[in-house]
Design a protein around this motif. Structure first.
Motif, PDB file in Angstrom:
ATOM      1  N   LEU A   7      40.918 -12.408   5.998  1.00  0.00           N
ATOM      2  CA  LEU A   7      40.294 -11.939   4.757  1.00  0.00           C
ATOM      3  C   LEU A   7      41.128 -12.366   3.554  1.00  0.00           C
ATOM      4  N   ALA A   8      42.452 -12.310   3.704  1.00  0.00           N
ATOM      5  CA  ALA A   8      43.323 -12.773   2.623  1.00  0.00           C
ATOM      6  C   ALA A   8      43.020 -14.232   2.304  1.00  0.00           C
ATOM      7  N   LEU A   9      42.810 -14.992   3.340  1.00  0.00           N
ATOM      8  CA  LEU A   9      42.505 -16.411   3.209  1.00  0.00           C
ATOM      9  C   LEU A   9      41.198 -16.607   2.447  1.00  0.00           C
ATOM     10  N   ALA A  10      40.204 -15.848   2.836  1.00  0.00           N
ATOM     11  CA  ALA A  10      38.901 -15.962   2.179  1.00  0.00           C
ATOM     12  C   ALA A  10      39.008 -15.522   0.722  1.00  0.00           C
ATOM     13  N   THR A  11      39.805 -14.493   0.492  1.00  0.00           N
ATOM     14  CA  THR A  11      39.942 -13.965  -0.862  1.00  0.00           C
ATOM     15  C   THR A  11      40.577 -14.997  -1.795  1.00  0.00           C
ATOM     16  N   GLU A  12      41.535 -15.742  -1.250  1.00  0.00           N
ATOM     17  CA  GLU A  12      42.175 -16.786  -2.046  1.00  0.00           C
ATOM     18  C   GLU A  12      41.156 -17.779  -2.586  1.00  0.00           C
ATOM     19  N   GLN A  13      40.170 -18.089  -1.753  1.00  0.00           N
ATOM     20  CA  GLN A  13      39.175 -19.097  -2.131  1.00  0.00           C
ATOM     21  C   GLN A  13      38.263 -18.624  -3.265  1.00  0.00           C
ATOM     22  N   VAL A  14      38.203 -17.306  -3.449  1.00  0.00           N
ATOM     23  CA  VAL A  14      37.257 -16.778  -4.428  1.00  0.00           C
ATOM     24  C   VAL A  14      37.548 -17.334  -5.816  1.00  0.00           C
ATOM     25  N   SER A  15      38.820 -17.550  -6.124  1.00  0.00           N
ATOM     26  CA  SER A  15      39.148 -18.010  -7.473  1.00  0.00           C
ATOM     27  C   SER A  15      38.533 -19.386  -7.730  1.00  0.00           C
ATOM     28  N   GLU A  16      38.480 -20.187  -6.691  1.00  0.00           N
ATOM     29  CA  GLU A  16      37.856 -21.507  -6.816  1.00  0.00           C
ATOM     30  C   GLU A  16      36.360 -21.359  -7.112  1.00  0.00           C
ATOM     31  N   ARG A  17      35.764 -20.426  -6.409  1.00  0.00           N
ATOM     32  CA  ARG A  17      34.346 -20.154  -6.597  1.00  0.00           C
ATOM     33  C   ARG A  17      34.096 -19.628  -8.007  1.00  0.00           C
ATOM     34  N   LEU A  18      35.016 -18.771  -8.422  1.00  0.00           N
ATOM     35  CA  LEU A  18      34.906 -18.182  -9.750  1.00  0.00           C
ATOM     36  C   LEU A  18      34.932 -19.263 -10.824  1.00  0.00           C
ATOM     37  N   ARG A  19      35.795 -20.253 -10.630  1.00  0.00           N
ATOM     38  CA  ARG A  19      35.926 -21.340 -11.579  1.00  0.00           C
ATOM     39  C   ARG A  19      34.561 -22.009 -11.803  1.00  0.00           C
ATOM     40  N   LEU A  20      33.843 -22.229 -10.705  1.00  0.00           N
ATOM     41  CA  LEU A  20      32.524 -22.847 -10.808  1.00  0.00           C
ATOM     42  C   LEU A  20      31.552 -21.923 -11.543  1.00  0.00           C
ATOM     43  N   PHE A  21      31.615 -20.639 -11.203  1.00  0.00           N
ATOM     44  CA  PHE A  21      30.705 -19.676 -11.831  1.00  0.00           C
ATOM     45  C   PHE A  21      30.967 -19.564 -13.331  1.00  0.00           C
ATOM     46  N   GLU A  22      32.237 -19.643 -13.705  1.00  0.00           N
ATOM     47  CA  GLU A  22      32.566 -19.534 -15.127  1.00  0.00           C
ATOM     48  C   GLU A  22      31.969 -20.686 -15.917  1.00  0.00           C
ATOM     49  N   LYS A  23      32.046 -21.858 -15.332  1.00  0.00           N
ATOM     50  CA  LYS A  23      31.462 -23.021 -16.003  1.00  0.00           C
ATOM     51  C   LYS A  23      29.987 -22.767 -16.297  1.00  0.00           C
ATOM     52  N   VAL A  24      29.304 -22.183 -15.315  1.00  0.00           N
ATOM     53  CA  VAL A  24      27.877 -21.917 -15.479  1.00  0.00           C
ATOM     54  C   VAL A  24      27.650 -20.872 -16.576  1.00  0.00           C
ATOM     55  N   ALA A  25      28.464 -19.802 -16.518  1.00  0.00           N
ATOM     56  CA  ALA A  25      28.265 -18.711 -17.477  1.00  0.00           C
ATOM     57  C   ALA A  25      28.437 -19.202 -18.915  1.00  0.00           C
ATOM     58  N   GLN A  26      29.347 -20.172 -19.099  1.00  0.00           N
ATOM     59  CA  GLN A  26      29.611 -20.681 -20.453  1.00  0.00           C
ATOM     60  C   GLN A  26      28.599 -21.715 -20.911  1.00  0.00           C
TER      61      GLN A  26
END
Lengths: 255, 255
Positions: A62-81
């Motif tokens: 789960l720690a491993l999966a959680t680390e990846q979330v920031s990468e996903r977030l980066r993509l989502f932020e681009k969309v939100a902006q």
DNA sequence: ACAGATTATGAATCTGATTCACATAGTGAG
DNA sequence: CTCACTATGTGAATCAGATTCATAATCTGT
């Protein structure tokens, strides 16, 4: 005083070193072959040390999966902006999701594995909280667009809260991921480009909720153009994005 | 000659006896605690005998899940035979699905567990084929209604095949199941009656595809009436159906 | 330089699935 | 009815791999 802090820092650093190596092993040998003793060996730490960081193997995953979330977030932020109407941004989120799924298929295996109740049972409460925390901004970004749509009248009047509304699209995407990644049972029902299909269904769902501007469902050309716009205006800066593979141009007007 | 047949029959009978006991243990102690040696003990067979039937524990779990499909099929058949328009029957399938999910929550845990690639890897090819075979009539029933809708003009003109179309609703339902059953990550996003919500989103999806007759999305009353009709006209014969819990009457017009 | 506290180690333990050498029962020919 | 042969059942032994914990090593402040 400062010694303690240094120690803490070193502890955190070691944790990410372990996770990095774990991810490497995962990519190399697959989830099935990942074992704690081998990981310890490759990290040049002992198994005991691993267990100072993680209460169990599942905890580490789960720690491993959680680390990846920031990468996903980066993509989502681009969309939100992105300077676009709310409906297009929703499609943008979908694009980001599909993109991430393609770049990190392992992530989805991992996600599916650790959300299975049998497996999840072995995860510590702390780790679960950390994971929830890490996901929060992702959800907020997504839900804020839903809220915006509701408040500026892009949406027909609905009795649903932003969360309830958002969950519809979320479930649709999640379900498609599940079907795509499901091993075994879905073989006879495989479809050539599931994410183009998902996109079409999302337009149906958005139209159904009268989320303006409406897109005619059988105008695949318009849908393809939107996707192309997302790619150009949002993701082209990111190297290695291969929208063409995710959303192939529809041949002779059919999916 | 006949000896051989008797033997085969006995083998099959024993298999279902084992599976029945396995299901019992599963309900009693949960998936986590199900172990082959204990199962053997309770069946009064030896572990070795269990392994004559199933190539692995996971193999047995898939057999177990496959057995349940016939029950699910029974519900789907009732819907397929229902004298109603195609749209209402689609909602009927959804009802059946939710109903089944409620009566056999274990089934969904099991399903999720064994479709996880890591776990699925331990399943024999034969067993997988059997499972696919068992699911086929279920899919056919569902897809035949989609086809009917397409051919009799209930649907707006779409470029999608029945399978591609059906997968949309399938993914939506599957995704909602996943979110409902997902342990851990979705806690802050829990919703009080996920299946009513699912229903609303399905109406959105159906409206989006112009699947006639259209239902206005914010008329929760009409949606509740449809559900009530499904319950009365299709499932009331089946004892123990508690639609009220699955789809509670919306209070003051909100979900 | 030393006692005491903290952290790392990895051999030993434990859990539970899977195997396989052997026991037992069934079969059919003579 | 007996015997050789085959098929099937058995469960102790094996194996895999996660987890623990007694001990060793290292660090800290005095």
């Amino acid at each position: 005083m400062s010694t303690k802090k240094r120690r803490q820092r070193e502890f955190v650093e070691r944790e990410s070193r372990i996770l990095a190596k774990a991810w490497e092993l995962l990519e190399r040998d697959g989830l099935l072959k990942l074992q704690m003793s081998r990981l310890a060996e490759e990290c040049e730490y002992s198994v005991g040390t691993l267990y100072h960081h993680f209460s169990s193997k599942e905890d580490m995953l789960l720690a491993l999966a959680t680390e990846q979330v920031s990468e996903r977030l980066r993509l989502f932020e681009k969309v939100a902006q992105w300077q676009a109407n709310t409906r297009d941004r929703m499609i943008g989120f979908l694009f980001a999701d599909a993109l991430f799924a393609r770049r990190e298929p392992l992530f989805f295996h991992l996600q599916q594995y650790i959300t299975t109740p049998v497996i999840a049972a072995a995860i510590s409460e702390e780790r679960r909280q950390l994971a929830i925390e890490a996901h929060r901004p992702l959800a907020e970004l997504f839900l804020s667009v839903v809220e915006e749509a509701q408040s500026n009248g892009d949406l027909g009047n609905t009795t649903l809260s932003p969360l309830q509304l958002g969950l519809g699209l979320w479930a649709l995407a999640e379900g498609m991921h599940t079907l795509v990644h499901a091993e075994g049972l879905s073989e006879p029902y495989k479809v050539s480009s599931p994410y183009s299909l998902l996109l079409n269904h999302c337009h149906a769902w958005l139209n159904g909720h009268e989320w303006r501007p409406l897109y005619p469902l059988n105008d695949l050309q318009a849908q393809a153009e939107l996707i192309d716009r997302v790619r150009r205006e949002v993701f082209d800066v990111i190297p290695g994005v291969d929208a063409g593979v995710l959303f192939p141009q529809p041949a002779q007007g059919a999916l």
